[in-house]
Scaffold this motif. Structure first.
Motif, mmCIF file in Angstrom:
data_model
loop_
_atom_site.group_PDB
_atom_site.id
_atom_site.type_symbol
_atom_site.label_atom_id
_atom_site.label_comp_id
_atom_site.label_asym_id
_atom_site.label_seq_id
_atom_site.Cartn_x
_atom_site.Cartn_y
_atom_site.Cartn_z
ATOM 1 N N CYS A 107 0.838 -1.214 0.000
ATOM 2 C CA CYS A 107 0.000 0.000 0.000
ATOM 3 C C CYS A 107 0.865 1.253 0.000
ATOM 4 C CB CYS A 107 -0.805 0.103 1.296
ATOM 5 S SG CYS A 107 -1.551 -1.383 1.887
ATOM 6 N N ASP A 108 0.459 2.223 -0.777
ATOM 7 C CA ASP A 108 1.117 3.536 -0.712
ATOM 8 C C ASP A 108 0.175 4.574 -1.302
ATOM 9 O OD1 ASP A 108 3.194 5.739 -0.905
ATOM 10 O OD2 ASP A 108 4.499 4.088 -0.316
ATOM 11 N N ILE A 109 0.545 5.848 -1.101
ATOM 12 C CA ILE A 109 -0.255 6.949 -1.660
ATOM 13 C C ILE A 109 0.559 7.784 -2.638
ATOM 14 C CG2 ILE A 109 -1.976 7.242 0.182
ATOM 15 C CD1 ILE A 109 -0.076 9.301 1.472
ATOM 16 N N ALA A 121 -3.705 3.960 -2.273
ATOM 17 C CA ALA A 121 -4.770 4.570 -1.462
ATOM 18 C C ALA A 121 -4.245 4.654 -0.037
ATOM 19 C CB ALA A 121 -6.027 3.691 -1.499
ATOM 20 N N PRO A 122 -4.845 5.509 0.793
ATOM 21 C CA PRO A 122 -4.418 5.527 2.199
ATOM 22 C C PRO A 122 -4.491 4.115 2.790
ATOM 23 C CG PRO A 122 -5.869 7.364 1.736
ATOM 24 C CD PRO A 122 -5.900 6.491 0.506
ATOM 25 N N ASP A 172 -7.539 2.745 4.596
ATOM 26 C CA ASP A 172 -8.654 2.374 3.709
ATOM 27 C C ASP A 172 -8.409 0.986 3.120
ATOM 28 O OD1 ASP A 172 -9.498 4.906 4.262
ATOM 29 O OD2 ASP A 172 -9.208 5.709 2.233
ATOM 30 N N ASP A 214 3.599 6.075 7.360
ATOM 31 C CA ASP A 214 3.589 7.264 8.234
ATOM 32 C C ASP A 214 3.550 6.865 9.714
ATOM 33 O OD1 ASP A 214 1.119 6.300 7.156
ATOM 34 O OD2 ASP A 214 0.086 7.901 8.217
ATOM 35 N N ASN A 267 0.528 6.874 12.304
ATOM 36 C CA ASN A 267 -0.497 5.836 12.157
ATOM 37 C C ASN A 267 -0.021 4.440 12.550
ATOM 38 O OD1 ASN A 267 -3.105 6.748 11.367
ATOM 39 N ND2 ASN A 267 -2.266 7.387 9.390
ATOM 40 N N TYR A 294 -2.180 1.131 12.348
ATOM 41 C CA TYR A 294 -1.854 0.017 11.440
ATOM 42 C C TYR A 294 -1.778 -1.299 12.213
ATOM 43 C CZ TYR A 294 -0.744 3.654 8.002
ATOM 44 O OH TYR A 294 -0.812 4.730 7.145
#
Ligand code: SAM
Length: 216
Positions: A89-91, A117-118, A121, A141, A144, A148
């Motif tokens: 996952c990454d944004i 996507a965040p 989510d 990040d 979070n 997570y």
């Protein structure tokens, strides 16, 4: 390169860790020259640790939170069986465009599902899909991290692993001053108080929290 040890000892560790393949060396070099904050990349030694963890745990499903340019994703995917799966996952569309190129070239791209996507989510989506992960690598990040952990641990079966990066935060965990320092301290405290796991805080690179799930 982030290191908690001096340059001579870091070079010794590097020299006594299985050499990275030319593809990984190129990915590291391109990240250094072409992307902002290249020091975020796990790099050679931690990449080798992740690859070995995936192999010895015989993981078939891996979740990564924080792709960046794909070094850690590719290190872990390379240790999965051919029908294994890694969701990452990454944004950041720029860094992950680099990752996608290396995934495709590596011969392991078919195992990798990159979700832009965040991550919270994506974690909710994965839970709704009923997905389970033998190993989760948290490396996004820092504020979070606890979120997570809370979202990911229910997706891990008993015996599975959660690995979290930067958990010594350049040593700032000892005397936290800034919000990011306190976020990592809060995460380490949270893990230590969670009766579902046993854990060890390794002083590899910038610190690696390694937790094994004992119970649901
Ligand atoms: C430390 S880097 C990951 C490094 C990567 N594991 C590697 O070895 O190359 C952290 C990544 O987390 C991503 N990130 C930050 N906030 C995020 C969020 N809310 N959801 C998903 N990814 C996020 C950043 O875009 C960045 O690429």
């Amino acid at each position: 390169m982030i290191s908690l040890i001096g340059p001579d000892l870091a070079a010794y560790v590097d020299a006594h860790t299985t050499a990275e393949s030319p593809l990984f060396a190129r990915l590291r070099a391109e990240t250094q020259t072409g992307l902002a904050m290249p020091q975020m990349q796990v790099g050679h030694v931690e990449g080798a640790l992740l690859r070995i963890l995936v192999a010895v745990s015989r993981a078939r499903d891996v979740l990564e939170i924080g792709t960046f340019s794909g070094y850690s994703a590719l290190a872990m995917a390379s240790a999965l069986p051919d029908d294994g799966k890694l969701v990452t996952c990454d944004i950041d569309p720029v860094a992950t465009a680099v990752a996608r190129r290396y995934f495709a070239e590596s011969g392991h791209g078919h195992k990798i599902d990159l979700r832009l996507a965040p991550a919270l989510d994506t974690l909710a989506e994965l839970a709704a899909e009923g997905r389970r992960f033998d190993l989760v690598f948290i490396d996004a990040d820092k504020p979070n991290y606890v979120n997570y952990w809370n979202a990911a641990l229910p997706l891990v079966p008993v015996g599975g692993l959660v690995v979290a990066d930067n958990t010594l935060w350049s040593g700032k965990v000892v005397a936290p001053k800034e919000a990011s320092d306190r976020a990592i301290v809060a995460f380490n405290t949270h893990v230590a108080a969670d009766p579902r796991v046993e854990h060890v805080l390794l002083s590899v690179r910038d610190g690696v929290m390694l937790a094994r799930k004992l119970r649901d």
